[in-house]
Design a protein around this motif. Sequence first.
Motif, mmCIF file in Angstrom:
data_model
loop_
_atom_site.group_PDB
_atom_site.id
_atom_site.type_symbol
_atom_site.label_atom_id
_atom_site.label_comp_id
_atom_site.label_asym_id
_atom_site.label_seq_id
_atom_site.Cartn_x
_atom_site.Cartn_y
_atom_site.Cartn_z
ATOM 1 N N ARG A 134 0.862 -1.193 0.000
ATOM 2 C CA ARG A 134 0.000 0.000 0.000
ATOM 3 C C ARG A 134 0.892 1.234 0.000
ATOM 4 N NH1 ARG A 134 -3.229 -3.340 -0.967
ATOM 5 N NH2 ARG A 134 -5.081 -3.968 0.215
ATOM 6 N N VAL A 135 0.643 2.155 -0.925
ATOM 7 C CA VAL A 135 1.341 3.440 -0.939
ATOM 8 C C VAL A 135 0.303 4.544 -0.896
ATOM 9 C CG1 VAL A 135 2.902 4.976 -2.197
ATOM 10 C CG2 VAL A 135 3.255 2.494 -2.312
ATOM 11 N N VAL A 136 0.480 5.481 0.034
ATOM 12 C CA VAL A 136 -0.358 6.685 0.083
ATOM 13 C C VAL A 136 0.575 7.886 0.035
ATOM 14 C CG1 VAL A 136 -1.957 8.071 1.464
ATOM 15 C CG2 VAL A 136 -2.227 5.580 1.387
ATOM 16 N N ASN A 137 0.377 8.746 -0.952
ATOM 17 C CA ASN A 137 1.159 9.979 -1.055
ATOM 18 C C ASN A 137 0.332 11.135 -0.519
ATOM 19 O OD1 ASN A 137 3.494 8.936 -2.727
ATOM 20 N ND2 ASN A 137 1.774 8.415 -4.064
ATOM 21 N N ILE A 138 0.879 11.867 0.448
ATOM 22 C CA ILE A 138 0.186 13.062 0.929
ATOM 23 C C ILE A 138 0.507 14.186 -0.050
ATOM 24 C CG2 ILE A 138 -0.023 14.742 2.807
ATOM 25 C CD1 ILE A 138 0.742 12.544 4.777
ATOM 26 N N THR A 139 -0.533 14.684 -0.746
ATOM 27 C CA THR A 139 -0.299 15.756 -1.716
ATOM 28 C C THR A 139 -1.027 17.011 -1.237
ATOM 29 O OG1 THR A 139 -2.091 15.081 -3.234
ATOM 30 C CG2 THR A 139 0.097 14.107 -3.579
ATOM 31 N N SER A 140 -2.038 17.478 -1.943
ATOM 32 C CA SER A 140 -2.730 18.704 -1.525
ATOM 33 C C SER A 140 -3.985 18.903 -2.361
ATOM 34 C CB SER A 140 -1.813 19.912 -1.734
ATOM 35 O OG SER A 140 -2.533 21.109 -1.530
ATOM 36 N N GLN A 141 -4.936 19.664 -1.800
ATOM 37 C CA GLN A 141 -6.120 20.050 -2.580
ATOM 38 C C GLN A 141 -5.713 20.881 -3.795
ATOM 39 O OE1 GLN A 141 -8.709 22.504 -0.177
ATOM 40 N NE2 GLN A 141 -7.243 24.168 -0.034
ATOM 41 N N SER A 142 -4.497 21.410 -3.771
ATOM 42 C CA SER A 142 -4.037 22.249 -4.884
ATOM 43 C C SER A 142 -3.942 21.465 -6.190
ATOM 44 C CB SER A 142 -2.689 22.894 -4.565
ATOM 45 O OG SER A 142 -1.669 21.923 -4.540
ATOM 46 N N VAL A 143 -3.962 20.124 -6.086
ATOM 47 C CA VAL A 143 -3.954 19.294 -7.291
ATOM 48 C C VAL A 143 -5.298 19.410 -8.022
ATOM 49 C CG1 VAL A 143 -3.975 16.871 -8.010
ATOM 50 C CG2 VAL A 143 -2.223 17.674 -6.431
ATOM 51 N N LYS A 144 -6.375 19.574 -7.243
ATOM 52 C CA LYS A 144 -7.724 19.680 -7.837
ATOM 53 C C LYS A 144 -8.067 21.126 -8.160
ATOM 54 C CE LYS A 144 -9.711 15.462 -6.763
ATOM 55 N NZ LYS A 144 -10.505 14.601 -7.598
ATOM 56 N N SER A 145 -7.576 22.044 -7.333
ATOM 57 C CA SER A 145 -7.935 23.448 -7.487
ATOM 58 C C SER A 145 -6.731 24.294 -7.079
ATOM 59 C CB SER A 145 -9.140 23.756 -6.586
ATOM 60 O OG SER A 145 -9.412 25.126 -6.615
#
Length: 259
Positions: A134-145
């Motif tokens: 299992r891999v989970v990358n913490i990214t950001s809402q900035s990817v969507k908006s």
Amino acid sequence: MDLGIKGKRALVCASSKGLGKGCAEALAGAGVDLVLNARGSDALEATAADLRARFGVEVVAVAADITTEDGRTAVLAAAGDVDILVTNAGGPPPGMWKDWSRDDFIKALDANMLTPIALMQAVLPGMMERGWGRVVNITSQSVKSPIPALGLSNAARTGLTGFVAGTSRQVAGSGVTINNLLPGIHATDRAISLDGGVAAKEGISMDEARARRFTTIPVGRYGTAQEFGATCAFMCSQHAGFMIGQNVLLDGGGVNATF
Ligand code: NAP
């Protein structure tokens, strides 16, 4: 709900505080042994001791900068064969599009795109051989908006998202899932520092800066690291084996979009 991952081993990067710590805590609560990482050792050792005492899991702490090659080598050596990888690092500084130099972009790409990619390249072969990961990358809402003041984050994290979209489909047949978890505003040091920047720029109090930002979130508050960690742990669980290449947004409704 039993997440079915008791006894698994996880590497959680940038996890002495904030969202990374929330993920580590929720995984420890599910019986997962941990390798934690941060640059500063005081908070890291304190978090490691707290999780060992509360959950009785094995916790190894490695103080290193995960965005450097030496740091990653030290962390990966301590981690060994991990079943779960949560990638995370500090976010790039705010600013304006016209002010960033090539070096600023390279630094952001290194920290928030190339570091998680290098970590995935290191652990994916072992996970695939063992038939589970299992891999989970913490990214950001900035990817969507996109967030106007965080153009470096918008750029680097979108690059990572494209990599995950393709790669997750290539490894899924080996029992390995890769997904991204996108925080909206959460009550961590990062949020306090962004609120501090707004307060200073606008000449208002921190409370006023925070109250203004609450009005942009339909839930009317910031998220918590505990809520974030619980979602991460579910994405790392046995129940999430059919979730591939998704971008899971946790933003209290802040991004006004249908999809
Ligand atoms: P935080 O509260 O500031 O915590 C950051 C954690 O990462 C600390 O444990 C810190 O410890 C560690 N860290 C930072 N840089 C590191 C590095 N180069 N190598 C190893 N460890 C490192 O931040 P957060 O709010 O949890 O944010 C986590 C990520 O989510 C960031 O990338 C942030 O931009 C993103 N994000 C956060 C929010 C939010 O509202 N909180 C929203 C969108 C995106 P040391 O300083 O000791 O290294």
